[in-house]
Structure formats: C-alpha cells, structure tokens
Design a protein around this motif. Structure first.
Motif, PDB file in Angstrom:
ATOM      1  N   ASP A 149       0.852  -1.204   0.000  1.00 33.07           N
ATOM      2  CA  ASP A 149       0.000   0.000   0.000  1.00 33.07           C
ATOM      3  C   ASP A 149       0.882   1.248   0.000  1.00 33.07           C
ATOM      4  O   ASP A 149       0.490   2.284  -0.532  1.00 33.07           O
ATOM      5  CB  ASP A 149      -0.870   0.042   1.265  1.00 33.07           C
ATOM      6  CG  ASP A 149      -1.777  -1.162   1.395  1.00 33.07           C
ATOM      7  OD1 ASP A 149      -2.480  -1.466   0.418  1.00 33.07           O
ATOM      8  OD2 ASP A 149      -1.771  -1.790   2.476  1.00 33.07           O
ATOM      9  N   ASN A 161      -2.342   5.338  -7.036  1.00 38.08           N
ATOM     10  CA  ASN A 161      -3.048   5.530  -5.768  1.00 38.08           C
ATOM     11  C   ASN A 161      -2.405   4.830  -4.576  1.00 38.08           C
ATOM     12  O   ASN A 161      -2.968   4.838  -3.486  1.00 38.08           O
ATOM     13  CB  ASN A 161      -4.529   5.137  -5.877  1.00 38.08           C
ATOM     14  CG  ASN A 161      -5.190   5.840  -7.037  1.00 38.08           C
ATOM     15  OD1 ASN A 161      -4.801   6.961  -7.377  1.00 38.08           O
ATOM     16  ND2 ASN A 161      -6.146   5.193  -7.669  1.00 38.08           N
ATOM     17  N   LYS A 162      -1.268   4.199  -4.801  1.00 40.22           N
ATOM     18  CA  LYS A 162      -0.461   3.806  -3.645  1.00 40.22           C
ATOM     19  C   LYS A 162       0.224   5.077  -3.134  1.00 40.22           C
ATOM     20  O   LYS A 162       0.165   6.128  -3.783  1.00 40.22           O
ATOM     21  CB  LYS A 162       0.575   2.755  -4.062  1.00 40.22           C
ATOM     22  CG  LYS A 162      -0.051   1.423  -4.513  1.00 40.22           C
ATOM     23  CD  LYS A 162       1.003   0.452  -4.986  1.00 40.22           C
ATOM     24  CE  LYS A 162       0.397  -0.820  -5.549  1.00 40.22           C
ATOM     25  NZ  LYS A 162      -0.129  -1.725  -4.519  1.00 40.22           N
ATOM     26  N   SER A 220      -5.492   3.375   1.290  1.00 39.23           N
ATOM     27  CA  SER A 220      -5.864   2.028   0.840  1.00 39.23           C
ATOM     28  C   SER A 220      -7.360   1.793   0.973  1.00 39.23           C
ATOM     29  O   SER A 220      -7.901   0.877   0.357  1.00 39.23           O
ATOM     30  CB  SER A 220      -5.085   0.967   1.628  1.00 39.23           C
ATOM     31  OG  SER A 220      -5.534   0.930   2.969  1.00 39.23           O
ATOM     32  N   ARG A 221      -8.007   2.622   1.770  1.00 43.83           N
ATOM     33  CA  ARG A 221      -9.464   2.475   1.942  1.00 43.83           C
ATOM     34  C   ARG A 221     -10.257   3.282   0.911  1.00 43.83           C
ATOM     35  O   ARG A 221     -11.465   3.180   0.838  1.00 43.83           O
ATOM     36  CB  ARG A 221      -9.873   2.911   3.355  1.00 43.83           C
ATOM     37  CG  ARG A 221      -9.373   1.972   4.442  1.00 43.83           C
ATOM     38  CD  ARG A 221     -10.035   2.281   5.770  1.00 43.83           C
ATOM     39  NE  ARG A 221      -9.619   3.554   6.326  1.00 43.83           N
ATOM     40  CZ  ARG A 221      -8.548   3.728   7.106  1.00 43.83           C
ATOM     41  NH1 ARG A 221      -7.807   2.692   7.438  1.00 43.83           N
ATOM     42  NH2 ARG A 221      -8.237   4.913   7.578  1.00 43.83           N
ATOM     43  N   LEU A 222      -9.569   4.112   0.140  1.00 47.54           N
ATOM     44  CA  LEU A 222     -10.262   4.965  -0.821  1.00 47.54           C
ATOM     45  C   LEU A 222     -10.360   4.308  -2.183  1.00 47.54           C
ATOM     46  O   LEU A 222      -9.434   3.644  -2.629  1.00 47.54           O
ATOM     47  CB  LEU A 222      -9.512   6.295  -0.977  1.00 47.54           C
ATOM     48  CG  LEU A 222      -9.518   7.239   0.215  1.00 47.54           C
ATOM     49  CD1 LEU A 222      -8.711   8.488  -0.129  1.00 47.54           C
ATOM     50  CD2 LEU A 222     -10.931   7.616   0.600  1.00 47.54           C
ATOM     51  N   GLU A 223     -11.465   4.493  -2.835  1.00 47.01           N
ATOM     52  CA  GLU A 223     -11.623   4.038  -4.230  1.00 47.01           C
ATOM     53  C   GLU A 223     -11.447   5.269  -5.095  1.00 47.01           C
ATOM     54  O   GLU A 223     -12.290   6.167  -5.089  1.00 47.01           O
ATOM     55  CB  GLU A 223     -13.014   3.437  -4.451  1.00 47.01           C
ATOM     56  CG  GLU A 223     -13.262   2.136  -3.698  1.00 47.01           C
ATOM     57  CD  GLU A 223     -12.441   0.999  -4.261  1.00 47.01           C
ATOM     58  OE1 GLU A 223     -12.131   1.017  -5.468  1.00 47.01           O
ATOM     59  OE2 GLU A 223     -12.084   0.095  -3.481  1.00 47.01           O
ATOM     60  N   ILE A 224     -10.345   5.353  -5.821  1.00 48.05           N
ATOM     61  CA  ILE A 224     -10.098   6.515  -6.690  1.00 48.05           C
ATOM     62  C   ILE A 224      -9.930   6.010  -8.104  1.00 48.05           C
ATOM     63  O   ILE A 224      -9.191   5.042  -8.327  1.00 48.05           O
ATOM     64  CB  ILE A 224      -8.806   7.266  -6.298  1.00 48.05           C
ATOM     65  CG1 ILE A 224      -8.706   7.459  -4.780  1.00 48.05           C
ATOM     66  CG2 ILE A 224      -8.710   8.593  -7.019  1.00 48.05           C
ATOM     67  CD1 ILE A 224      -7.375   8.000  -4.308  1.00 48.05           C
ATOM     68  N   SER A 225     -10.543   6.665  -9.057  1.00 45.47           N
ATOM     69  CA  SER A 225     -10.341   6.202 -10.440  1.00 45.47           C
ATOM     70  C   SER A 225      -9.513   7.247 -11.178  1.00 45.47           C
ATOM     71  O   SER A 225      -9.307   8.356 -10.698  1.00 45.47           O
ATOM     72  CB  SER A 225     -11.677   6.000 -11.136  1.00 45.47           C
ATOM     73  OG  SER A 225     -12.422   7.187 -11.065  1.00 45.47           O
TER      74      SER A 225
END
Ligand code: FMN
Length: 204
Positions: A77, A112-113, A199-204
């Motif tokens: 992560d 996103n790491k 690590s808990r976020l969903e990012i596109s």
C-alpha cells in the motif's frame, strides 16, 4: 490503526548507510501496526569496483535482505525508496530496478499507492534533496501519491530538518547525532498511517 497497511521499503546501499535508514523506516511503520518488507535491489557494479572499497565489499557480502521483486510493489500500500546520493541523484542500481516496472505502469497497478523517498550523502549540502526529488519523479508517472516527510514530527522540525525525506550525511562531526534515525522512524510511521488511509479509498 484500524487496518494493517503493507509497506515495502526498497533500497540500494553500497556501504550500509541507506540500509540503516531503511530498517529504521520499517521500525517506524511496524510501531503503528504495519506489515513491512525491507528489500534491496540488485548490485550491478563490477567486482573490481566493489573490491576497491572495503566498506562496499563488506556490506555487499554480508547483506541479508532479500532482493525486491515487482510483486513486492504490487503487494504494498505504501512504498519507500532509498538510495545513496551519487553526483546529486540516485544510484543507477535503484534506477535499474525502477526501469523494470513498465508493465506495472502500463496497467496502472501502482496508481493511488503512497510513495516516499530517503537518502544518504557524504555532505549536508551534497545533494540530499535533489536525490529525493529525482526518486519522487517516478511516482508522478505511476500515479503514486507522493508523501513528504514534512514537519509534523517535532524531532524533524527541530533537529533533522529535512521535510523532503529522511536524510543522513556521513560527514557529520557529531558522531552521536541520531537525528536521521529518528527522522527515518517518523517517516515510516507517517507512511503507514497515510497508506492505511489511502488504501481504503476508491479513486479512479
Ligand atoms: C560515485 C559516487 C558519487 C557520490 N556522489 C555524492 C554526492 O553527489 N554528494 C555527496 O554528498 N556524497 C556523494 N557520494 C557519497 C555517498 O552518497 C555516501 O557515502 C553515502 O552515505 C553512501 O550511502 P550507502 O552507505 O548507503 O552506500 C558519492 C559516492 C559515490 C561512490
């Protein structure tokens, strides 16, 4: 900390200074519950160069850390890269490893790491910051979120004083100065906290 972030600390070191920082970053990350892997990259210097320097030969022959693999980057992560400062930039050994990551870049596997960097040089003004900034450049290409050490930790604010990342300089006249060790520990703690959050976020 709610979840247990995974932190990969990947370094090149010829004479052990950067390796020492790497292990203290791991201790800092572990202190707040992270899983850690401390990994070195392949030595690529010719044997005659290594044998010309007793410290280099000694470190190379006794290093017990495993070699970094691409799957360690995927696993993590948070990623911390370390290199000695060489002519104001990172060593080619670290760059050689980074240059094998094209397949991960192509699939966005490292986006996103959280990434951060650290270094050691002979002198205080010999290029510590330019080395960290050069390592950080790769994170832009991966879409990895760059985490500075900053000044949130009082020790860093008052003593080690390098917000770019943990930095050691070998020519320090104060042999008892452990500010770089404390900065590395702090960088590990901070990386673990920030990596856990992202690590808990969903990012596109
Ligand atoms: C080829 C080469 C280039 C170096 N360039 C620099 C430099 O630009 N500035 C500096 O302060 N130290 C420089 N150094 C010294 C190393 O950065 C320093 O010894 C560092 O602590 C080594 O880290 P290590 O023990 O992890 O290998 C250089 C060393 C070598 C071998």
């Amino acid at each position: 900390m709610g979840s247990s972030p995974k932190i990969a600390i990947i370094y090149y070191s010829a004479t052990g200074n950067v390796a020492h920082l790497a292990h203290n970053i791991a201790l800092g990350a572990q202190s707040v519950g992270a899983q850690t892997r401390v990994l070195r990259v392949q030595e690529t210097a010719p044997p005659e160069a290594i044998s010309s320097n007793a410290s280099w030969q000694n470190f190379t022959e006794h290093s017990t850390d495993d070699l970094a693999r691409l799957e360690d980057l995927v696993w993590a992560d948070g990623i911390a890269f370390g290199s000695p400062t060489r002519f104001g930039g990172p060593a080619s050994q670290l760059k050689a490893f980074l240059d094998t990551t094209g397949s991960l870049w192509a699939t966005g596997a490292l986006a996103n790491k959280v990434g951060t960097a650290f270094t050691s040089a002979s002198t205080q003004h010999g290029g510590l910051e330019s080395t960290i900034l050069a390592i950080n450049n790769i994170f832009y290409h991966w879409g990895t979120l760059i985490m500075p050490l900053g000044y949130p930790n009082e020790h860093v604010r008052k003593h080690s004083g390098n917000p770019y990342g943990a930095s050691h300089f070998a020519s320090s006249r104060n042999a008892d100065d452990t500010s770089h060790v404390k900065a590395a520990f702090s960088q590990g703690e901070r990386l673990a906290h920030v990596a856990a959050a992202f690590s808990r976020l969903e990012i596109s």
